[in-house]
Motif scaffolding. Structure first.
Motif, short mmCIF file in Angstrom:
data_model
loop_
_atom_site.label_atom_id
_atom_site.label_comp_id
_atom_site.label_asym_id
_atom_site.label_seq_id
_atom_site.Cartn_x
_atom_site.Cartn_y
_atom_site.Cartn_z
N LEU A 239 -6.31 -2.25 0.79
CA LEU A 239 -8.00 -3.42 0.35
C LEU A 239 -8.41 -2.26 -0.91
N LEU A 240 -8.01 -1.39 -1.57
CA LEU A 240 -8.14 -1.17 -2.52
C LEU A 240 -8.13 -2.34 -3.63
N GLN A 241 -6.96 -2.05 -3.25
CA GLN A 241 -6.02 -3.23 -4.46
C GLN A 241 -6.77 -4.46 -4.62
N SER A 242 -7.48 -4.96 -2.80
CA SER A 242 -8.39 -6.36 -3.21
C SER A 242 -8.94 -6.09 -4.25
N ILE A 243 -10.07 -5.03 -3.97
CA ILE A 243 -11.81 -4.67 -4.31
C ILE A 243 -11.48 -4.36 -6.14
N GLY A 244 -10.51 -4.47 -6.08
CA GLY A 244 -9.99 -4.26 -8.00
C GLY A 244 -10.47 -2.63 -8.79
N ALA A 245 -10.38 -2.13 -7.46
CA ALA A 245 -10.13 -0.14 -7.07
C ALA A 245 -10.03 0.42 -8.81
N PRO A 246 -9.81 1.33 -9.65
CA PRO A 246 -8.63 1.69 -10.14
C PRO A 246 -7.23 1.76 -9.93
N LYS A 247 -6.86 1.80 -10.64
CA LYS A 247 -4.96 1.68 -10.11
C LYS A 247 -5.01 3.28 -9.77
N ASN A 248 -5.25 4.24 -10.24
CA ASN A 248 -4.46 5.70 -10.37
C ASN A 248 -5.74 6.58 -9.00
N LEU A 249 -6.52 5.65 -8.37
CA LEU A 249 -6.95 5.63 -6.98
C LEU A 249 -5.98 4.91 -5.92
N THR A 250 -5.74 6.08 -5.37
CA THR A 250 -5.61 5.57 -3.71
C THR A 250 -5.49 6.59 -2.72
N PHE A 251 -5.26 6.25 -1.28
CA PHE A 251 -6.83 6.78 0.20
C PHE A 251 -5.62 7.76 -0.25
N PRO A 252 -6.17 9.02 0.07
CA PRO A 252 -5.03 10.20 0.15
C PRO A 252 -5.29 10.47 1.68
#
Length: 352
Positions: free
Chosen positions: A286-299
């Motif tokens: 989901l984060l990738q699909s909304i264009g979130a920063p690449k260094n942000l991953t789900f903890p």
């Protein structure tokens, strides 16, 4: 063997001309430095280059195997998410016909958090990774740089995140119609056991006096004064008795309220329905699909009762084995719509 057309081959004149040019080039190079020996080959024409590309000599330009595998996984996950949306739509059409045409009230979106920069709406479902989701929303909104910098209490009580019910009717409607609406769910019995363990088996200054005392008072025969005073030590069976009682001595709580009521999925029509069982994978998709920063991953860390084992299907089975078949059936009926909407199988064979 497939044949090559005459147009793709060099003519005899072309070949002879290439040989002469190669000899002249070789002689001139040898004249400059007699120690240098140059072996020249026939030049490659554009037609030859095309043939080489077609025959696989350009295989090095193909994407790596890991990249192809990731692409296939993403495609499969996209299909899974689509099937979940279709199932929910079918269940809603069958059991809640006409709900989607109703007007949305502020109360019905009171658990929905808003992240305007990413155009995201997230419905908070306790015991389904909601602490970490709030951390992610804080980073997306720019109030924090990293999810690891956010303690548990800050994520819940100092997150400065807006809820959808804080907007006026037009602000609420425009976001519902244009933002990505996200819902994450979990096997209902497993979520229930996780909530019980968290709120009643660990010290808790709110749930023990507010819920524990009335539960013990109503459902425990010969309760001690200490138990009635503190509300500590609620058993799982007592908790289930409270949950199923239509005249509960204390009201419902979001930690065990069915998702079908908490997040109103038939009314809000979520775009993304993720599952706790694959939380990190689906959240990162989901984060990738909304264009979130690449260094942000789900903890993936667990900061509340970190030493306690995560509630699993095995642990859930152990708790529900304390109940008789009638109690289990009533609990299943209580969460039946969640099981149906989100396609979870019956957790016990004797359920119907």
């Amino acid at each position: 063997m497939s044949s090559i057309s005459p147009q793709d081959l060099m003519t005899k004149a072309e070949t002879e001309d290439a040989v002469v040019k190669a000899k002249v080039s070789s002689d001139s190079l040898m004249a400059e430095d007699s120690s240098l020996v140059v072996v020249t080959r026939q030049s490659v024409t554009k037609r030859h280059r095309k043939l080489l590309l077609k025959s696989g000599f350009a295989a090095s330009s193909a994407p790596p195997a890991a990249e192809q595998q990731q692409r296939l996984k993403s495609q499969q996950l996209a299909k899974t998410l689509e099937s979940r949306r279709h199932l929910l739509k079918d269940i809603c059409s069958k059991y809640h016909r006409g709900v989607r045409d109703q007007r949305v009230s502020w109360q019905q979106v009171s658990r929905v958090y808003v992240e305007d920069q990413s155009r995201l709406l997230y419905c908070e479902v306790p015991k389904v990774g909601c602490s970490n989701w709030k951390r992610v929303l804080m980073v997306l909104g720019g109030s924090k740089a990293s999810t690891r910098d956010i303690p548990h209490d800050a994520a819940h009580y100092a997150n400065h995140l807006r809820r959808l019910d804080s907007y006026n009717s037009s602000g609420m409607a425009s976001r519902l119609s244009s933002y990505t609406k996200v819902l994450f769910v979990r096997e209902p019995f497993e979520r229930l056991v996780s909530a019980f363990r968290d709120k009643f088996e660990s010290p808790n200054s709110y749930y023990h006096p507010v819920f524990g005392r009335p539960i013990i008072s109503r459902y425990r025969a010969n309760a001690t004064r200490a138990a009635l005073r503190t509300g500590a030590g609620v058993t799982f069976r007592e908790f289930i008795q409270y949950l199923l009682d239509v005249h509960r001595p204390v009201g419902m709580d979001i930690h065990w309220e069915p998702v079908s009521q908490l997040c109103n999925p038939c009314l809000l029509q979520y775009n993304f329905i993720g599952k706790f069982e694959r939380l990190e994978e689906e959240a990162n998709f989901l984060l990738q699909s909304i264009g979130a920063p690449k260094n942000l991953t789900f903890p993936g860390f667990k900061d509340r009762n970190p030493l306690a084992e995560r509630t699993s299907s095995k642990i859930t089975q152990r708790y529900f084995s304390q109940l008789n078949s009638t109690e289990r059936q009533k609990a299943f009926d209580f969460y039946y719509m969640d099981y149906l909407m989100f396609n979870y199988p019956k957790p016990f064979k004797d359920l119907y």
